[in-house]
Design a protein around this motif. Structure first.
Motif, PDB file in Angstrom:
ATOM      1  N   VAL A  70       0.853  -1.200   0.000  1.00  0.00           N
ATOM      2  CA  VAL A  70       0.000   0.000   0.000  1.00  0.00           C
ATOM      3  C   VAL A  70       0.881   1.240   0.000  1.00  0.00           C
ATOM      4  O   VAL A  70       1.639   1.491   0.945  1.00  0.00           O
ATOM      5  N   THR A  71       0.789   2.023  -1.070  1.00  0.00           N
ATOM      6  CA  THR A  71       1.560   3.254  -1.215  1.00  0.00           C
ATOM      7  C   THR A  71       0.616   4.448  -1.157  1.00  0.00           C
ATOM      8  O   THR A  71      -0.444   4.440  -1.786  1.00  0.00           O
ATOM      9  N   VAL A  72       0.982   5.457  -0.384  1.00  0.00           N
ATOM     10  CA  VAL A  72       0.222   6.704  -0.322  1.00  0.00           C
ATOM     11  C   VAL A  72       0.996   7.772  -1.079  1.00  0.00           C
ATOM     12  O   VAL A  72       2.172   8.035  -0.775  1.00  0.00           O
ATOM     13  N   ARG A  73       0.359   8.370  -2.088  1.00  0.00           N
ATOM     14  CA  ARG A  73       0.994   9.426  -2.882  1.00  0.00           C
ATOM     15  C   ARG A  73       0.378  10.776  -2.516  1.00  0.00           C
ATOM     16  O   ARG A  73      -0.846  10.940  -2.566  1.00  0.00           O
ATOM     17  N   HIS A  74       1.236  11.721  -2.148  1.00  0.00           N
ATOM     18  CA  HIS A  74       0.792  13.082  -1.830  1.00  0.00           C
ATOM     19  C   HIS A  74       0.867  13.925  -3.094  1.00  0.00           C
ATOM     20  O   HIS A  74       1.964  14.232  -3.581  1.00  0.00           O
ATOM     21  N   VAL A  75      -0.282  14.288  -3.621  1.00  0.00           N
ATOM     22  CA  VAL A  75      -0.362  15.008  -4.897  1.00  0.00           C
ATOM     23  C   VAL A  75      -0.481  16.507  -4.636  1.00  0.00           C
ATOM     24  O   VAL A  75      -1.434  16.957  -3.990  1.00  0.00           O
ATOM     25  N   PRO A  76       0.455  17.325  -5.123  1.00  0.00           N
ATOM     26  CA  PRO A  76       0.338  18.780  -4.963  1.00  0.00           C
ATOM     27  C   PRO A  76      -0.885  19.297  -5.721  1.00  0.00           C
ATOM     28  O   PRO A  76      -1.080  18.973  -6.889  1.00  0.00           O
ATOM     29  N   ALA A  77      -1.677  20.105  -5.019  1.00  0.00           N
ATOM     30  CA  ALA A  77      -2.851  20.727  -5.650  1.00  0.00           C
ATOM     31  C   ALA A  77      -3.234  21.939  -4.825  1.00  0.00           C
ATOM     32  O   ALA A  77      -4.056  21.860  -3.914  1.00  0.00           O
ATOM     33  N   GLY A  78      -2.604  23.051  -5.132  1.00  0.00           N
ATOM     34  CA  GLY A  78      -2.849  24.263  -4.379  1.00  0.00           C
ATOM     35  C   GLY A  78      -1.978  24.352  -3.147  1.00  0.00           C
ATOM     36  O   GLY A  78      -1.201  23.440  -2.844  1.00  0.00           O
ATOM     37  N   PRO A  79      -2.091  25.458  -2.405  1.00  0.00           N
ATOM     38  CA  PRO A  79      -1.309  25.620  -1.175  1.00  0.00           C
ATOM     39  C   PRO A  79      -1.615  24.489  -0.197  1.00  0.00           C
ATOM     40  O   PRO A  79      -2.766  24.049  -0.105  1.00  0.00           O
ATOM     41  N   PRO A  80      -0.609  24.010   0.522  1.00  0.00           N
ATOM     42  CA  PRO A  80      -0.866  22.894   1.449  1.00  0.00           C
ATOM     43  C   PRO A  80      -2.006  23.184   2.427  1.00  0.00           C
ATOM     44  O   PRO A  80      -2.907  22.364   2.596  1.00  0.00           O
ATOM     45  N   GLU A  81      -1.956  24.341   3.070  1.00  0.00           N
ATOM     46  CA  GLU A  81      -2.994  24.701   4.042  1.00  0.00           C
ATOM     47  C   GLU A  81      -4.118  25.419   3.304  1.00  0.00           C
ATOM     48  O   GLU A  81      -4.089  26.626   3.101  1.00  0.00           O
ATOM     49  N   LEU A  82      -5.116  24.645   2.937  1.00  0.00           N
ATOM     50  CA  LEU A  82      -6.218  25.162   2.136  1.00  0.00           C
ATOM     51  C   LEU A  82      -7.528  24.821   2.830  1.00  0.00           C
ATOM     52  O   LEU A  82      -7.728  23.677   3.262  1.00  0.00           O
ATOM     53  N   ASP A  83      -8.412  25.801   2.968  1.00  0.00           N
ATOM     54  CA  ASP A  83      -9.706  25.554   3.585  1.00  0.00           C
ATOM     55  C   ASP A  83     -10.498  24.553   2.746  1.00  0.00           C
ATOM     56  O   ASP A  83     -10.449  24.582   1.512  1.00  0.00           O
ATOM     57  N   LYS A  84     -11.233  23.675   3.430  1.00  0.00           N
ATOM     58  CA  LYS A  84     -11.984  22.646   2.715  1.00  0.00           C
ATOM     59  C   LYS A  84     -12.970  23.248   1.718  1.00  0.00           C
ATOM     60  O   LYS A  84     -13.246  22.670   0.662  1.00  0.00           O
ATOM     61  N   ASN A  85     -13.494  24.428   2.036  1.00  0.00           N
ATOM     62  CA  ASN A  85     -14.442  25.079   1.133  1.00  0.00           C
ATOM     63  C   ASN A  85     -13.788  25.511  -0.178  1.00  0.00           C
ATOM     64  O   ASN A  85     -14.480  25.759  -1.170  1.00  0.00           O
ATOM     65  N   ASP A  86     -12.450  25.630  -0.177  1.00  0.00           N
ATOM     66  CA  ASP A  86     -11.739  26.036  -1.394  1.00  0.00           C
ATOM     67  C   ASP A  86     -11.242  24.842  -2.210  1.00  0.00           C
ATOM     68  O   ASP A  86     -10.710  25.014  -3.308  1.00  0.00           O
ATOM     69  N   LEU A  87     -11.410  23.637  -1.682  1.00  0.00           N
ATOM     70  CA  LEU A  87     -10.899  22.453  -2.377  1.00  0.00           C
ATOM     71  C   LEU A  87     -11.533  22.216  -3.750  1.00  0.00           C
ATOM     72  O   LEU A  87     -10.840  21.745  -4.661  1.00  0.00           O
ATOM     73  N   PRO A  88     -12.833  22.530  -3.939  1.00  0.00           N
ATOM     74  CA  PRO A  88     -13.397  22.297  -5.279  1.00  0.00           C
ATOM     75  C   PRO A  88     -12.649  23.024  -6.393  1.00  0.00           C
ATOM     76  O   PRO A  88     -12.617  22.544  -7.528  1.00  0.00           O
ATOM     77  N   THR A  89     -12.023  24.145  -6.075  1.00  0.00           N
ATOM     78  CA  THR A  89     -11.290  24.888  -7.108  1.00  0.00           C
ATOM     79  C   THR A  89      -9.988  24.187  -7.485  1.00  0.00           C
ATOM     80  O   THR A  89      -9.333  24.590  -8.455  1.00  0.00           O
ATOM     81  N   ARG A  90      -9.613  23.143  -6.729  1.00  0.00           N
ATOM     82  CA  ARG A  90      -8.353  22.443  -6.984  1.00  0.00           C
ATOM     83  C   ARG A  90      -8.564  21.025  -7.517  1.00  0.00           C
ATOM     84  O   ARG A  90      -7.601  20.261  -7.631  1.00  0.00           O
ATOM     85  N   ILE A  91      -9.811  20.675  -7.811  1.00  0.00           N
ATOM     86  CA  ILE A  91     -10.087  19.320  -8.277  1.00  0.00           C
ATOM     87  C   ILE A  91      -9.349  19.016  -9.575  1.00  0.00           C
ATOM     88  O   ILE A  91      -8.732  17.952  -9.721  1.00  0.00           O
ATOM     89  N   ALA A  92      -9.405  19.938 -10.532  1.00  0.00           N
ATOM     90  CA  ALA A  92      -8.764  19.697 -11.832  1.00  0.00           C
ATOM     91  C   ALA A  92      -7.265  19.511 -11.666  1.00  0.00           C
ATOM     92  O   ALA A  92      -6.654  18.629 -12.293  1.00  0.00           O
ATOM     93  N   GLU A  93      -6.659  20.317 -10.790  1.00  0.00           N
ATOM     94  CA  GLU A  93      -5.219  20.213 -10.546  1.00  0.00           C
ATOM     95  C   GLU A  93      -4.877  18.870  -9.888  1.00  0.00           C
ATOM     96  O   GLU A  93      -3.901  18.216 -10.247  1.00  0.00           O
ATOM     97  N   PHE A  94      -5.715  18.478  -8.930  1.00  0.00           N
ATOM     98  CA  PHE A  94      -5.505  17.196  -8.262  1.00  0.00           C
ATOM     99  C   PHE A  94      -5.662  16.051  -9.255  1.00  0.00           C
ATOM    100  O   PHE A  94      -4.841  15.121  -9.291  1.00  0.00           O
ATOM    101  N   ALA A  95      -6.707  16.118 -10.093  1.00  0.00           N
ATOM    102  CA  ALA A  95      -6.952  15.063 -11.078  1.00  0.00           C
ATOM    103  C   ALA A  95      -5.779  14.923 -12.041  1.00  0.00           C
ATOM    104  O   ALA A  95      -5.353  13.806 -12.363  1.00  0.00           O
ATOM    105  N   SER A  96      -5.234  16.046 -12.488  1.00  0.00           N
ATOM    106  CA  SER A  96      -4.085  16.003 -13.403  1.00  0.00           C
ATOM    107  C   SER A  96      -2.891  15.343 -12.736  1.00  0.00           C
ATOM    108  O   SER A  96      -2.189  14.532 -13.355  1.00  0.00           O
ATOM    109  N   GLY A  97      -2.674  15.688 -11.454  1.00  0.00           N
ATOM    110  CA  GLY A  97      -1.564  15.091 -10.721  1.00  0.00           C
ATOM    111  C   GLY A  97      -1.736  13.600 -10.527  1.00  0.00           C
ATOM    112  O   GLY A  97      -0.772  12.833 -10.614  1.00  0.00           O
ATOM    113  N   VAL A  98      -2.971  13.173 -10.275  1.00  0.00           N
ATOM    114  CA  VAL A  98      -3.262  11.749 -10.108  1.00  0.00           C
ATOM    115  C   VAL A  98      -2.984  10.989 -11.397  1.00  0.00           C
ATOM    116  O   VAL A  98      -2.302   9.956 -11.407  1.00  0.00           O
ATOM    117  N   VAL A  99      -3.512  11.508 -12.498  1.00  0.00           N
ATOM    118  CA  VAL A  99      -3.347  10.830 -13.785  1.00  0.00           C
ATOM    119  C   VAL A  99      -1.876  10.743 -14.171  1.00  0.00           C
ATOM    120  O   VAL A  99      -1.394   9.707 -14.651  1.00  0.00           O
TER     121      VAL A  99
END
Length: 420
Positions: A70-99
Protein backbone atom coordinates in the motif's frame (compact mmCIF):
# COMPACT_ATOMS: atom_id res chain seq x y z
CA UNK A 1 -20.78 -16.19 -19.16
CA UNK A 2 -17.59 -14.12 -19.12
CA UNK A 3 -14.85 -14.98 -16.69
CA UNK A 4 -14.44 -12.73 -13.67
CA UNK A 5 -11.95 -9.92 -14.32
CA UNK A 6 -8.67 -10.16 -12.45
CA UNK A 7 -7.93 -7.19 -10.19
CA UNK A 8 -4.22 -6.74 -9.49
CA UNK A 9 -3.86 -2.97 -9.04
CA UNK A 10 -6.27 -0.51 -7.45
CA UNK A 11 -6.10 3.28 -7.35
CA UNK A 12 -7.82 4.71 -4.27
CA UNK A 13 -8.60 8.43 -4.41
CA UNK A 14 -9.15 10.39 -1.17
CA UNK A 15 -8.49 14.00 -2.04
CA UNK A 16 -9.38 15.88 1.13
CA UNK A 17 -7.98 13.58 3.79
CA UNK A 18 -5.30 10.92 4.08
CA UNK A 19 -5.44 7.44 5.62
CA UNK A 20 -2.20 8.39 7.38
CA UNK A 21 -3.97 11.06 9.45
CA UNK A 22 -5.35 10.55 12.96
CA UNK A 23 -9.16 10.11 12.87
CA UNK A 24 -11.20 12.27 15.21
CA UNK A 25 -10.16 15.78 14.32
CA UNK A 26 -10.14 18.13 11.32
CA UNK A 27 -11.40 16.28 8.25
CA UNK A 28 -10.19 12.88 9.45
CA UNK A 29 -12.88 10.47 10.52
CA UNK A 30 -14.58 7.27 9.52
CA UNK A 31 -13.56 7.64 5.90
CA UNK A 32 -9.89 7.56 6.91
CA UNK A 33 -10.50 4.35 8.83
CA UNK A 34 -12.38 2.87 5.87
CA UNK A 35 -9.61 3.65 3.36
CA UNK A 36 -6.82 2.49 5.66
CA UNK A 37 -8.49 -0.76 6.71
CA UNK A 38 -9.64 -1.83 3.25
CA UNK A 39 -6.30 -0.91 1.65
CA UNK A 40 -4.40 -3.05 4.16
CA UNK A 41 -6.66 -6.01 3.44
CA UNK A 42 -6.42 -5.57 -0.33
CA UNK A 43 -2.65 -5.82 0.04
CA UNK A 44 -3.02 -8.90 2.25
CA UNK A 45 -4.95 -10.45 -0.66
CA UNK A 46 -2.07 -9.76 -3.03
CA UNK A 47 -3.62 -6.67 -4.64
CA UNK A 48 -1.36 -3.64 -5.09
CA UNK A 49 -2.90 -0.38 -3.82
CA UNK A 50 -1.94 3.22 -4.47
CA UNK A 51 -3.79 5.83 -2.43
CA UNK A 52 -3.81 9.33 -3.94
CA UNK A 53 -4.43 12.21 -1.54
CA UNK A 54 -3.77 15.95 -1.68
CA UNK A 55 -0.54 17.18 -0.11
CA UNK A 56 -2.06 19.19 2.75
CA UNK A 57 1.10 20.02 4.66
CA UNK A 58 4.50 21.39 3.65
CA UNK A 59 7.44 19.03 3.25
CA UNK A 60 5.35 15.87 2.96
CA UNK A 61 7.26 13.14 1.13
CA UNK A 62 5.81 12.47 -2.33
CA UNK A 63 5.40 8.77 -1.58
CA UNK A 64 4.90 6.90 1.71
CA UNK A 65 4.59 3.14 2.17
CA UNK A 66 1.72 2.70 4.61
CA UNK A 67 2.22 -1.07 4.76
CA UNK A 68 3.83 -3.44 2.25
CA UNK A 69 1.65 -3.34 -0.85
CA UNK A 70 0.00 0.00 0.00
CA UNK A 71 1.56 3.25 -1.21
CA UNK A 72 0.22 6.70 -0.32
CA UNK A 73 0.99 9.43 -2.88
CA UNK A 74 0.79 13.08 -1.83
CA UNK A 75 -0.36 15.01 -4.90
CA UNK A 76 0.34 18.78 -4.96
CA UNK A 77 -2.85 20.73 -5.65
CA UNK A 78 -2.85 24.26 -4.38
CA UNK A 79 -1.31 25.62 -1.18
CA UNK A 80 -0.87 22.89 1.45
CA UNK A 81 -2.99 24.70 4.04
CA UNK A 82 -6.22 25.16 2.14
CA UNK A 83 -9.71 25.55 3.58
CA UNK A 84 -11.98 22.65 2.72
CA UNK A 85 -14.44 25.08 1.13
CA UNK A 86 -11.74 26.04 -1.39
CA UNK A 87 -10.90 22.45 -2.38
CA UNK A 88 -13.40 22.30 -5.28
CA UNK A 89 -11.29 24.89 -7.11
CA UNK A 90 -8.35 22.44 -6.98
CA UNK A 91 -10.09 19.32 -8.28
CA UNK A 92 -8.76 19.70 -11.83
CA UNK A 93 -5.22 20.21 -10.55
CA UNK A 94 -5.50 17.20 -8.26
CA UNK A 95 -6.95 15.06 -11.08
CA UNK A 96 -4.09 16.00 -13.40
CA UNK A 97 -1.56 15.09 -10.72
CA UNK A 98 -3.26 11.75 -10.11
CA UNK A 99 -3.35 10.83 -13.78
CA UNK A 100 0.28 11.84 -14.30
CA UNK A 101 1.47 9.88 -11.24
CA UNK A 102 -0.45 6.78 -12.29
CA UNK A 103 0.73 6.46 -15.86
CA UNK A 104 1.06 2.69 -15.58
CA UNK A 105 -2.72 2.47 -15.18
CA UNK A 106 -4.92 0.47 -12.83
CA UNK A 107 -7.50 -2.30 -12.99
CA UNK A 108 -10.00 -0.25 -10.98
CA UNK A 109 -10.40 3.20 -9.43
CA UNK A 110 -12.18 3.66 -6.09
CA UNK A 111 -12.92 7.27 -5.15
CA UNK A 112 -14.08 8.40 -1.72
CA UNK A 113 -16.22 11.52 -1.16
CA UNK A 114 -17.43 13.75 -3.95
CA UNK A 115 -14.20 15.76 -4.34
CA UNK A 116 -12.14 12.68 -5.12
CA UNK A 117 -15.02 11.36 -7.20
CA UNK A 118 -14.69 14.24 -9.65
CA UNK A 119 -11.01 13.42 -10.05
CA UNK A 120 -11.98 9.76 -10.35
CA UNK A 121 -14.04 10.53 -13.45
CA UNK A 122 -10.91 11.97 -15.10
CA UNK A 123 -8.80 8.99 -14.00
CA UNK A 124 -11.40 6.56 -15.34
CA UNK A 125 -11.16 8.15 -18.77
CA UNK A 126 -7.36 8.41 -18.78
CA UNK A 127 -6.73 4.85 -17.57
CA UNK A 128 -9.81 3.25 -19.18
CA UNK A 129 -10.58 1.64 -15.84
CA UNK A 130 -13.94 1.24 -14.09
CA UNK A 131 -14.80 3.84 -11.48
CA UNK A 132 -16.30 2.70 -8.18
CA UNK A 133 -17.38 5.54 -5.90
CA UNK A 134 -18.30 5.75 -2.22
CA UNK A 135 -19.90 9.01 -1.11
CA UNK A 136 -19.66 8.41 2.68
CA UNK A 137 -22.11 11.29 3.14
CA UNK A 138 -24.58 12.88 0.73
CA UNK A 139 -25.21 16.61 0.49
CA UNK A 140 -28.96 16.34 -0.01
CA UNK A 141 -29.28 14.09 3.03
CA UNK A 142 -27.10 16.32 5.21
CA UNK A 143 -28.96 19.45 4.17
CA UNK A 144 -32.25 17.85 5.18
CA UNK A 145 -30.98 17.26 8.73
CA UNK A 146 -28.77 20.25 9.55
CA UNK A 147 -27.79 20.88 13.15
CA UNK A 148 -28.09 24.39 14.60
CA UNK A 149 -25.10 26.41 13.47
CA UNK A 150 -24.19 23.98 10.70
CA UNK A 151 -23.74 25.45 7.22
CA UNK A 152 -25.65 23.78 4.36
CA UNK A 153 -23.62 21.90 1.77
CA UNK A 154 -23.01 24.04 -1.34
CA UNK A 155 -24.70 23.64 -4.70
CA UNK A 156 -21.36 22.67 -6.24
CA UNK A 157 -21.31 19.55 -4.10
CA UNK A 158 -24.91 18.66 -4.96
CA UNK A 159 -24.16 19.00 -8.67
CA UNK A 160 -20.92 17.05 -8.28
CA UNK A 161 -22.72 14.17 -6.58
CA UNK A 162 -25.39 14.16 -9.28
CA UNK A 163 -22.62 13.98 -11.89
CA UNK A 164 -21.04 11.02 -10.08
CA UNK A 165 -24.36 9.22 -9.83
CA UNK A 166 -24.48 9.30 -13.61
CA UNK A 167 -20.79 8.72 -14.40
CA UNK A 168 -19.57 6.10 -11.93
CA UNK A 169 -19.71 2.43 -12.93
CA UNK A 170 -20.65 1.38 -9.40
CA UNK A 171 -21.83 3.31 -6.35
CA UNK A 172 -20.98 1.52 -3.11
CA UNK A 173 -23.14 2.36 -0.10
CA UNK A 174 -23.10 1.23 3.52
CA UNK A 175 -26.80 0.41 3.95
CA UNK A 176 -30.00 -0.16 2.01
CA UNK A 177 -31.20 3.18 3.41
CA UNK A 178 -28.36 4.95 1.62
CA UNK A 179 -29.05 2.93 -1.52
CA UNK A 180 -32.64 4.18 -1.51
CA UNK A 181 -31.41 7.76 -1.01
CA UNK A 182 -29.12 7.49 -4.02
CA UNK A 183 -31.89 6.09 -6.19
CA UNK A 184 -34.53 8.54 -4.97
CA UNK A 185 -32.54 11.75 -4.57
CA UNK A 186 -29.86 11.27 -7.23
CA UNK A 187 -31.62 9.02 -9.77
CA UNK A 188 -28.93 6.37 -9.53
CA UNK A 189 -29.70 3.19 -11.44
CA UNK A 190 -30.64 0.19 -9.35
CA UNK A 191 -28.04 -2.07 -10.98
CA UNK A 192 -25.38 0.57 -10.35
CA UNK A 193 -25.78 0.67 -6.55
CA UNK A 194 -24.16 -1.97 -4.33
CA UNK A 195 -24.66 -2.26 -0.58
CA UNK A 196 -21.44 -3.33 1.15
CA UNK A 197 -21.41 -2.60 4.90
CA UNK A 198 -18.18 -1.33 6.41
CA UNK A 199 -16.47 -3.35 9.09
CA UNK A 200 -14.70 -3.18 12.39
CA UNK A 201 -11.21 -4.36 13.30
CA UNK A 202 -12.20 -7.38 15.38
CA UNK A 203 -8.58 -8.02 16.33
CA UNK A 204 -8.13 -4.57 17.86
CA UNK A 205 -11.59 -3.83 19.22
CA UNK A 206 -12.31 -6.63 21.65
CA UNK A 207 -13.83 -6.90 25.13
CA UNK A 208 -11.33 -6.30 27.91
CA UNK A 209 -10.84 -5.50 31.57
CA UNK A 210 -12.97 -2.44 32.31
CA UNK A 211 -11.27 -1.74 35.62
CA UNK A 212 -7.82 -1.89 34.03
CA UNK A 213 -8.94 0.44 31.23
CA UNK A 214 -10.19 2.94 33.79
CA UNK A 215 -6.99 2.80 35.76
CA UNK A 216 -5.03 3.42 32.54
CA UNK A 217 -7.16 6.50 31.82
CA UNK A 218 -6.96 7.75 35.40
CA UNK A 219 -10.65 7.14 36.10
CA UNK A 220 -12.14 5.82 39.35
CA UNK A 221 -12.94 2.14 38.95
CA UNK A 222 -16.47 2.66 40.33
CA UNK A 223 -17.24 5.74 38.19
CA UNK A 224 -20.32 6.14 35.98
CA UNK A 225 -18.80 6.79 32.54
CA UNK A 226 -20.80 7.86 29.49
CA UNK A 227 -18.56 8.74 26.52
CA UNK A 228 -18.54 10.48 23.16
CA UNK A 229 -15.90 9.63 20.55
CA UNK A 230 -15.53 11.53 17.28
CA UNK A 231 -15.07 14.88 15.65
CA UNK A 232 -16.27 17.88 17.67
CA UNK A 233 -18.77 19.63 15.42
CA UNK A 234 -22.53 20.38 15.48
CA UNK A 235 -23.28 17.55 13.01
CA UNK A 236 -22.00 14.98 15.52
CA UNK A 237 -23.95 16.66 18.36
CA UNK A 238 -21.62 16.02 21.31
CA UNK A 239 -23.54 18.75 23.17
CA UNK A 240 -26.39 16.24 23.53
CA UNK A 241 -24.26 14.12 25.85
CA UNK A 242 -23.31 17.14 27.96
CA UNK A 243 -26.93 18.26 28.31
CA UNK A 244 -27.99 14.73 29.24
CA UNK A 245 -25.21 14.61 31.83
CA UNK A 246 -26.49 17.85 33.39
CA UNK A 247 -30.02 16.43 33.45
CA UNK A 248 -28.86 13.24 35.21
CA UNK A 249 -27.04 15.28 37.85
CA UNK A 250 -30.09 17.50 38.35
CA UNK A 251 -32.21 14.39 38.93
CA UNK A 252 -29.72 12.72 41.25
CA UNK A 253 -27.24 15.23 42.74
CA UNK A 254 -25.33 12.46 44.57
CA UNK A 255 -24.34 11.05 41.17
CA UNK A 256 -21.87 13.92 40.81
CA UNK A 257 -19.45 12.08 43.09
CA UNK A 258 -19.17 9.21 40.59
CA UNK A 259 -19.92 10.73 37.19
CA UNK A 260 -17.13 11.16 34.62
CA UNK A 261 -18.30 12.08 31.13
CA UNK A 262 -15.61 11.51 28.49
CA UNK A 263 -15.40 13.53 25.26
CA UNK A 264 -12.69 12.13 22.98
CA UNK A 265 -11.92 13.98 19.76
CA UNK A 266 -10.95 17.30 18.23
CA UNK A 267 -12.69 20.22 16.48
CA UNK A 268 -13.84 19.69 12.91
CA UNK A 269 -16.01 21.38 10.30
CA UNK A 270 -17.92 24.34 11.72
CA UNK A 271 -16.62 23.26 15.11
CA UNK A 272 -13.32 24.87 14.08
CA UNK A 273 -15.05 28.28 14.19
CA UNK A 274 -15.40 28.01 17.99
CA UNK A 275 -13.05 25.23 19.13
CA UNK A 276 -13.73 25.88 22.83
CA UNK A 277 -17.52 25.93 22.49
CA UNK A 278 -18.07 22.54 24.11
CA UNK A 279 -15.84 23.41 27.06
CA UNK A 280 -17.81 26.62 27.55
CA UNK A 281 -21.05 24.67 27.40
CA UNK A 282 -19.82 22.38 30.18
CA UNK A 283 -19.17 25.45 32.32
CA UNK A 284 -22.58 26.97 31.51
CA UNK A 285 -24.30 23.71 32.43
CA UNK A 286 -22.37 23.52 35.70
CA UNK A 287 -20.77 20.18 34.87
CA UNK A 288 -17.19 21.17 34.02
CA UNK A 289 -16.02 19.22 37.06
CA UNK A 290 -17.35 15.91 35.70
CA UNK A 291 -16.50 16.31 31.99
CA UNK A 292 -13.08 15.20 30.80
CA UNK A 293 -11.88 16.16 27.32
CA UNK A 294 -9.30 13.86 25.73
CA UNK A 295 -7.47 14.23 22.40
CA UNK A 296 -8.33 11.85 19.53
CA UNK A 297 -6.72 8.42 19.56
CA UNK A 298 -6.88 5.21 17.58
CA UNK A 299 -6.07 1.53 17.79
CA UNK A 300 -5.40 0.01 21.20
CA UNK A 301 -5.64 3.39 22.95
CA UNK A 302 -9.11 3.99 21.53
CA UNK A 303 -10.21 0.47 22.45
CA UNK A 304 -9.32 1.26 26.06
CA UNK A 305 -11.64 4.28 25.97
CA UNK A 306 -14.51 2.10 24.78
CA UNK A 307 -13.78 -0.53 27.43
CA UNK A 308 -13.69 2.11 30.17
CA UNK A 309 -17.11 3.51 29.23
CA UNK A 310 -20.47 2.25 30.49
CA UNK A 311 -22.20 3.55 27.38
CA UNK A 312 -21.06 5.35 24.22
CA UNK A 313 -23.29 8.12 22.86
CA UNK A 314 -23.56 8.60 19.09
CA UNK A 315 -26.07 11.49 18.84
CA UNK A 316 -25.29 12.51 15.23
CA UNK A 317 -27.81 14.48 13.19
CA UNK A 318 -26.67 12.59 10.09
CA UNK A 319 -24.51 9.49 9.84
CA UNK A 320 -23.92 7.29 6.80
CA UNK A 321 -23.09 4.38 9.08
CA UNK A 322 -21.37 5.07 12.40
CA UNK A 323 -18.09 3.20 12.78
CA UNK A 324 -17.75 4.46 16.36
CA UNK A 325 -20.90 2.54 17.26
CA UNK A 326 -19.46 -0.67 15.81
CA UNK A 327 -16.10 -0.23 17.51
CA UNK A 328 -17.69 0.40 20.89
CA UNK A 329 -19.94 -2.65 20.61
CA UNK A 330 -17.03 -4.84 19.54
CA UNK A 331 -15.42 -3.85 22.85
CA UNK A 332 -18.57 -4.89 24.71
CA UNK A 333 -19.89 -1.39 25.34
CA UNK A 334 -23.57 -0.66 24.59
CA UNK A 335 -24.44 2.37 22.47
CA UNK A 336 -27.10 5.06 22.63
CA UNK A 337 -27.57 6.58 19.17
CA UNK A 338 -29.95 8.61 17.09
CA UNK A 339 -31.97 6.56 14.61
CA UNK A 340 -30.52 8.26 11.53
CA UNK A 341 -28.69 7.03 8.43
CA UNK A 342 -26.93 3.73 8.99
CA UNK A 343 -27.11 3.72 12.80
CA UNK A 344 -30.24 1.50 12.85
CA UNK A 345 -28.05 -1.08 11.09
CA UNK A 346 -24.97 -0.49 13.22
CA UNK A 347 -26.95 -0.75 16.47
CA UNK A 348 -29.51 -3.45 17.32
CA UNK A 349 -32.16 -1.38 19.10
CA UNK A 350 -33.01 -2.71 22.53
CA UNK A 351 -30.43 -5.49 22.19
CA UNK A 352 -26.93 -4.04 21.77
CA UNK A 353 -27.96 -0.49 22.52
CA UNK A 354 -30.76 2.04 22.24
CA UNK A 355 -31.90 4.15 19.29
CA UNK A 356 -33.52 7.51 19.93
CA UNK A 357 -35.81 9.43 17.55
CA UNK A 358 -34.51 12.91 18.38
CA UNK A 359 -32.23 14.95 20.64
CA UNK A 360 -34.62 15.68 23.50
CA UNK A 361 -32.44 15.95 26.60
CA UNK A 362 -34.79 14.05 28.89
CA UNK A 363 -34.96 11.10 26.49
CA UNK A 364 -31.18 10.94 26.25
CA UNK A 365 -30.83 11.12 30.03
CA UNK A 366 -33.31 8.24 30.34
CA UNK A 367 -31.44 6.18 27.76
CA UNK A 368 -28.01 6.75 29.30
CA UNK A 369 -29.27 6.02 32.81
CA UNK A 370 -31.10 2.93 31.59
CA UNK A 371 -27.77 1.45 30.51
CA UNK A 372 -25.10 2.98 32.75
CA UNK A 373 -27.05 2.73 36.01
CA UNK A 374 -28.54 -0.74 35.46
CA UNK A 375 -25.72 -3.32 35.82
CA UNK A 376 -27.89 -6.28 34.83
CA UNK A 377 -29.20 -4.66 31.66
CA UNK A 378 -25.76 -3.32 30.80
CA UNK A 379 -24.21 -6.78 31.13
CA UNK A 380 -26.88 -8.28 28.86
CA UNK A 381 -26.42 -5.54 26.27
CA UNK A 382 -22.64 -5.86 26.51
CA UNK A 383 -22.71 -9.52 25.52
CA UNK A 384 -25.20 -8.80 22.73
CA UNK A 385 -23.08 -5.89 21.50
CA UNK A 386 -20.08 -8.17 20.97
CA UNK A 387 -22.20 -10.66 19.03
CA UNK A 388 -23.74 -7.91 16.91
CA UNK A 389 -20.40 -6.31 16.02
CA UNK A 390 -18.98 -9.70 15.06
CA UNK A 391 -21.34 -9.68 12.05
CA UNK A 392 -19.25 -6.89 10.54
CA UNK A 393 -15.62 -7.26 9.53
CA UNK A 394 -13.26 -5.50 7.17
CA UNK A 395 -12.51 -8.86 5.57
CA UNK A 396 -16.14 -9.12 4.44
CA UNK A 397 -16.08 -5.52 3.26
CA UNK A 398 -12.92 -6.13 1.26
CA UNK A 399 -14.31 -9.28 -0.35
CA UNK A 400 -17.39 -7.35 -1.42
CA UNK A 401 -15.34 -4.50 -2.86
CA UNK A 402 -13.05 -6.79 -4.83
CA UNK A 403 -16.12 -8.48 -6.31
CA UNK A 404 -17.55 -5.06 -7.18
CA UNK A 405 -14.33 -4.02 -8.93
CA UNK A 406 -14.20 -7.27 -10.88
CA UNK A 407 -17.84 -7.00 -11.90
CA UNK A 408 -17.39 -3.38 -13.00
CA UNK A 409 -14.24 -4.29 -14.95
CA UNK A 410 -15.98 -7.21 -16.63
CA UNK A 411 -18.86 -4.94 -17.64
CA UNK A 412 -16.36 -2.44 -19.05
CA UNK A 413 -14.71 -5.18 -21.10
CA UNK A 414 -18.08 -6.34 -22.38
CA UNK A 415 -19.06 -2.79 -23.34
CA UNK A 416 -15.81 -2.29 -25.25
CA UNK A 417 -16.25 -5.57 -27.12
CA UNK A 418 -19.76 -4.64 -28.19
CA UNK A 419 -18.75 -1.29 -29.68
CA UNK A 420 -15.59 -2.38 -31.47
Amino acid sequence: MRERAVINRIAVLAMHTSPLEQPGTGDAGGMNVYVAQTSRRFAANGVEVEVFTRANAPDLPPVVEMVPGVTVRHVPAGPPELDKNDLPTRIAEFASGVVEAGQDGFDAVHSHYWLAGQAGIQAKRAWRAPLVHTAHTLAKVKNAALAAGERPEPLARVLGEEHLAAAADRLVVNTEIEAAELRGLYRARAEQVLTIPPGVDLDCFTPGDRAAARVELGLPVDAVVPAFVGRIQPLKAPDVLLRATAELLARTPSLRERMVTLVVGGPSGTGLDQPELLQRLAVELGIADVVRFLPPRSGAALAQVYRAADVVAVPSHSESFGLVALEAQACGTPVAATAVGGLPVAVADGVSGVLLPDHVTERWADALAGIALDPVRRASMSAAAVRHAARFSWERTTEGLLAAYADAARTEVGACTCTS
